[in-house]
Design an enzyme around this catalytic site. Sequence first.
Site, PDB file in Angstrom:
ATOM      1  N   LEU A 147       6.898  44.597 -12.676  1.00 12.94           N
ATOM      2  CA  LEU A 147       5.722  44.265 -13.491  1.00 12.94           C
ATOM      3  C   LEU A 147       4.442  44.709 -12.797  1.00 12.94           C
ATOM      4  CD1 LEU A 147       7.436  42.462 -15.334  1.00 12.94           C
ATOM      5  CD2 LEU A 147       5.814  40.629 -14.950  1.00 12.94           C
ATOM      6  N   ARG A 227       4.884  33.479 -14.594  1.00  8.01           N
ATOM      7  CA  ARG A 227       5.429  32.214 -15.081  1.00  8.01           C
ATOM      8  C   ARG A 227       4.324  31.174 -14.996  1.00  8.01           C
ATOM      9  NH1 ARG A 227       8.915  34.473 -17.240  1.00  8.01           N
ATOM     10  NH2 ARG A 227      11.162  34.284 -17.032  1.00  8.01           N
ATOM     11  N   ASP A 251      -0.029  34.495 -20.896  1.00 10.18           N
ATOM     12  CA  ASP A 251       1.183  34.685 -21.705  1.00 10.18           C
ATOM     13  C   ASP A 251       2.216  33.608 -21.410  1.00 10.18           C
ATOM     14  OD1 ASP A 251       2.730  36.262 -23.583  1.00 10.18           O
ATOM     15  OD2 ASP A 251       3.996  36.837 -21.882  1.00 10.18           O
ATOM     16  N   GLU A 256       6.066  25.337 -22.489  1.00  4.94           N
ATOM     17  CA  GLU A 256       6.094  26.278 -23.622  1.00  4.94           C
ATOM     18  C   GLU A 256       7.009  25.728 -24.707  1.00  4.94           C
ATOM     19  OE1 GLU A 256       7.143  30.180 -22.145  1.00  4.94           O
ATOM     20  OE2 GLU A 256       5.549  30.142 -20.654  1.00  4.94           O
ATOM     21  N   HIS A 275       4.268  34.037 -24.724  1.00 11.02           N
ATOM     22  CA  HIS A 275       5.319  34.555 -23.824  1.00 11.02           C
ATOM     23  C   HIS A 275       6.021  35.769 -24.455  1.00 11.02           C
ATOM     24  CE1 HIS A 275       8.217  33.398 -20.354  1.00 11.02           C
ATOM     25  NE2 HIS A 275       8.210  34.705 -20.557  1.00 11.02           N
ATOM     26  N   ALA A 278       6.635  41.017 -22.771  1.00 12.97           N
ATOM     27  CA  ALA A 278       7.689  42.024 -22.603  1.00 12.97           C
ATOM     28  C   ALA A 278       8.301  42.449 -23.939  1.00 12.97           C
ATOM     29  CB  ALA A 278       8.791  41.478 -21.683  1.00 12.97           C
TER      30      ALA A 278
HETATM   31  P1  NAD Z   1      10.628  42.060  -9.505  1.00  9.37           P
HETATM   32  O1  NAD Z   1      11.699  41.371  -8.766  1.00  9.37           O
HETATM   33  O2  NAD Z   1      10.758  43.521  -9.810  1.00  9.37           O
HETATM   34  O3  NAD Z   1       9.239  41.884  -8.739  1.00  9.37           O
HETATM   35  C1  NAD Z   1       8.745  40.665  -8.233  1.00  9.37           C
HETATM   36  C2  NAD Z   1       7.944  40.999  -6.985  1.00  9.37           C
HETATM   37  O4  NAD Z   1       7.246  39.840  -6.536  1.00  9.37           O
HETATM   38  C3  NAD Z   1       8.833  41.476  -5.835  1.00  9.37           C
HETATM   39  O5  NAD Z   1       8.299  42.688  -5.318  1.00  9.37           O
HETATM   40  C4  NAD Z   1       8.712  40.347  -4.816  1.00  9.37           C
HETATM   41  O6  NAD Z   1       8.817  40.807  -3.486  1.00  9.37           O
HETATM   42  C5  NAD Z   1       7.322  39.842  -5.119  1.00  9.37           C
HETATM   43  N1  NAD Z   1       7.034  38.511  -4.586  1.00  9.37           N
HETATM   44  C6  NAD Z   1       7.846  37.433  -4.525  1.00  9.37           C
HETATM   45  N2  NAD Z   1       7.188  36.394  -3.956  1.00  9.37           N
HETATM   46  C7  NAD Z   1       5.941  36.843  -3.665  1.00  9.37           C
HETATM   47  C8  NAD Z   1       4.792  36.253  -3.063  1.00  9.37           C
HETATM   48  N3  NAD Z   1       4.816  34.985  -2.640  1.00  9.37           N
HETATM   49  N4  NAD Z   1       3.683  37.003  -2.931  1.00  9.37           N
HETATM   50  C9  NAD Z   1       3.654  38.291  -3.330  1.00  9.37           C
HETATM   51  N5  NAD Z   1       4.715  38.916  -3.888  1.00  9.37           N
HETATM   52  C10 NAD Z   1       5.834  38.190  -4.046  1.00  9.37           C
HETATM   53  O7  NAD Z   1      10.443  41.238 -10.849  1.00  9.37           O
HETATM   54  P2  NAD Z   1       9.611  41.688 -12.137  1.00  9.37           P
HETATM   55  O8  NAD Z   1      10.510  42.337 -13.124  1.00  9.37           O
HETATM   56  O9  NAD Z   1       8.378  42.387 -11.699  1.00  9.37           O
HETATM   57  O10 NAD Z   1       9.240  40.266 -12.752  1.00  9.37           O
HETATM   58  C11 NAD Z   1       8.453  39.356 -12.005  1.00  9.37           C
HETATM   59  C12 NAD Z   1       8.406  38.024 -12.727  1.00  9.37           C
HETATM   60  O11 NAD Z   1       7.615  38.163 -13.896  1.00  9.37           O
HETATM   61  C13 NAD Z   1       9.769  37.555 -13.233  1.00  9.37           C
HETATM   62  O12 NAD Z   1      10.433  36.799 -12.244  1.00  9.37           O
HETATM   63  C14 NAD Z   1       9.427  36.731 -14.451  1.00  9.37           C
HETATM   64  O13 NAD Z   1       9.260  35.384 -14.087  1.00  9.37           O
HETATM   65  C15 NAD Z   1       8.102  37.295 -14.910  1.00  9.37           C
HETATM   66  N6  NAD Z   1       8.237  38.071 -16.165  1.00  9.37           N
HETATM   67  C16 NAD Z   1       7.515  37.677 -17.258  1.00  9.37           C
HETATM   68  C17 NAD Z   1       7.622  38.393 -18.438  1.00  9.37           C
HETATM   69  C18 NAD Z   1       6.843  37.975 -19.666  1.00  9.37           C
HETATM   70  O14 NAD Z   1       7.299  38.217 -20.776  1.00  9.37           O
HETATM   71  N7  NAD Z   1       5.678  37.389 -19.528  1.00  9.37           N
HETATM   72  C19 NAD Z   1       8.468  39.516 -18.519  1.00  9.37           C
HETATM   73  C20 NAD Z   1       9.162  39.913 -17.379  1.00  9.37           C
HETATM   74  C21 NAD Z   1       9.027  39.185 -16.200  1.00  9.37           C
END
Ligand code: NAD
Length: 309
Positions: A147, A227, A251, A256, A275, A278
């Site tokens: 993301l 989240r 979002d 929710e 939400h 995506a």
């Molecule tokens: P991902 O695993 O590709 O990336 C998450 C990143 O966050 C990783 O690089 C990880 O190292 C980093 N991270 C973890 N803890 C951290 C911290 N304390 N400080 C800084 N960086 C930290 O996952 P993603 O696909 O990018 O998704 C991330 C999150 O976004 C998901 O877990 C989900 O909860 C949320 N998400 C929301 C939607 C939506 O519809 N709003 C869609 C997809 C994902």
Amino acid sequence: MQVRRLGIHESVSAVFPPERLRDALSDADPAVPVVGDDELGDCDAVVTFAYSDAFLDADLRWIHSIQAGYDRFPLDTFEERGVALTNSTGIHDTSVGEFAVGLMLSFARRLHTYVRNQQSREWSLPAWDEPFTLDGERLCVVGLGTLGQGIAERADALGMEVVGVRRSGDPTPHTQAVYTPDDLREAVSDARFVALAVPLTDETEGLVGAEEFDAMREDAYLVNVARGPVVAEDELVAALRDDEIAGAGLDVFEEEPLPDDSPLWDFEEVLVTPHRAAAERDYYRHIAGLVRENVERVTEGEEMTNRVV
Ligand code: NAD
């Protein structure tokens, strides 16, 4: 592990019709029925949106979450019981990247105010110095995974000055500087936009609260597509009320759907979205790609991708 019957849990209907995914996987080796909790009996694996205790009762060997976040699955129990959990990270860079940039564009170009005015047939002009452009504005992206990098790439293309926060502090493409989480307040202090893209973990729960809002600029906007509980929501409401920050594009929420009596509905400079950052019509195709790849890997005796547990 052998996957002879792969259920598509009916809970995926929260995101797309389960039959779409079933049909997209019709060329895969396992049988792929759409199933409810009481039809899991013959399945070895399930693709799901929600978690259900019925998955453990049915002794499934593999569960695939159609979301990237896996905070509502009982990871310890899966570990103990030897259940594999895979998630859908890696597919949301374009959809969520565009969405986050869309929220920022709306605030900068004032689109949300015009939409609101149109509902009352109101031809109303903003103050001359209210609209601004994203070009040259600083964005801090917290979390630089799928993301975060998707957001950073698109913001960079619009001429924004992008910095980020990452556990390793190592540079990533499309960012001019990367901070570690210890320096979060410094990282957000001179940003016009702060976009959250971290998973919800013990470490990130309440990551952004009163002290971060205090550190942020008064004209800064928070964008949360991660989240809800990553932000201390009461403290966000207080920061908005006290004009410590300018607004927020949200979002995701602690609860929710966002409760009817939440003050977040009422701020002029808050955009509430359900939400759906995506959401896209091809979502099920991306999920089919991930699932098909893991079915092949299991068949070949290889490690699965996107393995969480
Ligand atoms: P991902 O695993 O590709 O990336 C998450 C990143 O966050 C990783 O690089 C990880 O190292 C980093 N991270 C973890 N803890 C951290 C911290 N304390 N400080 C800084 N960086 C930290 O996952 P993603 O696909 O990018 O998704 C991330 C999150 O976004 C998901 O877990 C989900 O909860 C949320 N998400 C929301 C939607 C939506 O519809 N709003 C869609 C997809 C994902």
